[in-house]
Design an enzyme around this catalytic site. Structure first.
Site, short mmCIF file in Angstrom:
data_model
loop_
_atom_site.label_atom_id
_atom_site.label_comp_id
_atom_site.label_asym_id
_atom_site.label_seq_id
_atom_site.Cartn_x
_atom_site.Cartn_y
_atom_site.Cartn_z
N TYR A 118 0.26 -0.81 -0.17
CA TYR A 118 0.72 -0.79 1.22
C TYR A 118 0.28 -2.07 1.89
CZ TYR A 118 1.05 0.35 6.18
OH TYR A 118 1.36 0.32 7.51
N GLU A 206 6.01 -3.99 8.26
CA GLU A 206 5.42 -3.09 7.28
C GLU A 206 6.19 -3.14 5.97
OE1 GLU A 206 3.77 1.27 7.88
OE2 GLU A 206 5.93 1.35 7.50
#
Length: 398
Positions: A118, A206
């Site tokens: 992530y 993101e």
């Protein structure tokens, strides 16, 4: 402003970030025919909506079936997946029970995945600085990871005076367990992502998951970008990326009148001037046992037309069972608010309780306008009195 995954990837590609080849498709025929131009043998078909959790979601037309991210092993299967998604409503954790209709797809080449990480860049409100966030637990809901295992959330805060340095990426890379080759690639990835974040005035960038392939390469397998609305005037090239069908119609209408409106899930509509007073108004509604249906700040220089528009927007929400108008007039004049409220109430045939609290500039004139309107408007002396009256009026009207 939010954009779709395929749009975000195109922007990131322009900044040198590694993304897989793919194309956007609006019809099943387009999806099937264009898929043959990708290398295969695996294709990924992704529903394009402004919500996360697509892969774990379900379609209302087939609650027990697959979600909004599907693997295909031939162009024919790509077409089949497109047929099952386009025009259907996808429900995810972020859409709520109403879901979102899928109007377009992104078809992408498959990827040889060894690990999923992530990575994001955002503004940390606590430090008021740009912050890099990474985790070895990619592909999962980062909020769940933070709650279950906070040690897996890695952060690096950027000093605005010195900017991004190599040690920021190195520290995160060590925490992610990357080898020497991958650390170098990660450093380049972070540098490019940081340039994109600043260059496009992002609110968040993101990548989840950021994939490490079996060959040791890094690939942005998914991408989410949101932009600071206050900076969009500097980026006219981003205007064409806006998908108004993914936005709340009430919020779009509010933007036309330069109103700050956010739809919520309560039953009492709020019209307030000033963000701080609006927050206090929502809090005190909760304190007295109900819930706000919206945040709406009409600002300090609202006109009668603007106030009328705000009132109509609130009443367009079918969940609204009552309205609380809370105005402290400094720059804003109470008589202007009163005129707008009266005009809107007459135009829309008001059928829910309305409580108005006015204080400040021209307050006496404003109260006189309300009193002479012959409308069922309940006056309040202060914020607590206003909140109690609207909560009680809503309960009695049920």
């Amino acid at each position: 402003m939010n954009i779709h995954e395929y749009q975000a990837k195109e922007l990131l590609r322009g900044y040198g970030l590694p993304v897989l080849p793919g194309f956007v498709a609006w019809t099943e025929e387009e999806a099937g025919s264009e898929a043959s131009k990708l290398p295969g043998p695996i294709w990924v078909v992704k529903a394009q909506i402004h919500a996360g959790g697509r892969g774990a979601g379900h379609f209302k037309s087939d609650p027990s079936g697959k979600g909004g991210v599907r693997l295909a092993r031939s162009p024919a299967e790509v077409r089949e997946s497109a047929r099952a998604m386009l025009g259907h409503t996808l429900v995810t954790k972020q859409t709520g029970a109403a879901g979102r209709e899928v109007r377009r797809l992104y078809v992408e080449a498959g990827c040889d995945i060894a690990r999923e990480l992530y990575f994001s860049i955002l503004i940390d409100r606590a430090s008021a600085r740009v912050t890099l966030v990474a985790s070895p637990a990619g592909g999962m809901d980062i909020e769940d990871v933070a709650a279950r295992d906070p040690a897996k959330i890695l952060r690096a805060t950027i000093d605005p005076a010195t900017g991004l340095s190599a040690h920021h990426a190195r520290r995160l890379a060590f925490g992610l367990g990357l080898d020497a080759k991958q650390q170098a690639a990660f450093g380049r990835f972070v540098e490019s992502a940081y340039r994109a974040f600043l260059g496009l005035d992002c609110a968040i960038l993101e990548v989840n998951p950021l994939v490490v392939t079996h060959g040791g390469d890094l690939v942005a397998l998914d991408a989410k970008m949101s932009f600071d609305d206050n900076a969009l005037y500097r980026h006219p090239e981003l205007a064409s990326l806006r998908d108004e069908s993914e936005e709340d119609p009430k919020e779009l209408e509010a933007a036309r009148f330069d109103l700050n409106y956010v739809a919520l899930d309560g039953v009492i509509g709020c019209m307030v001037n000033g963000a701080g007073l609006a927050m206090a108004t929502m809090d005190i509604i909760k304190l007295y046992g109900s819930s706000p249906a919206n945040f709406l700040d009409v600002g300090g220089g609202a006109t009668r037309e603007k106030v009328t528009a705000a009132f109509k927007i609130i009443l367009s929400d079918p969940n609204v069972e009552g309205i609380l108008v809370n105005i402290f007039g400094g720059i804003m004049r109470c008589d202007v608010i009163a005129e707008g409220v009266v005009a809107a109430a007459r135009e829309v045939s008001l059928n829910v309780p309305l409580v108005v609290r006015l204080e400040g500039t021209n307050v006496a004139l404003g109260k006189e306008i309300l009193a002479q309107s012959n409308l069922p408007i309940i006056s309040a002396d202060n914020l607590a009195d206003a909140a109690q009256k609207i909560v009680r009026a809503v309960q009695e009207a049920r």
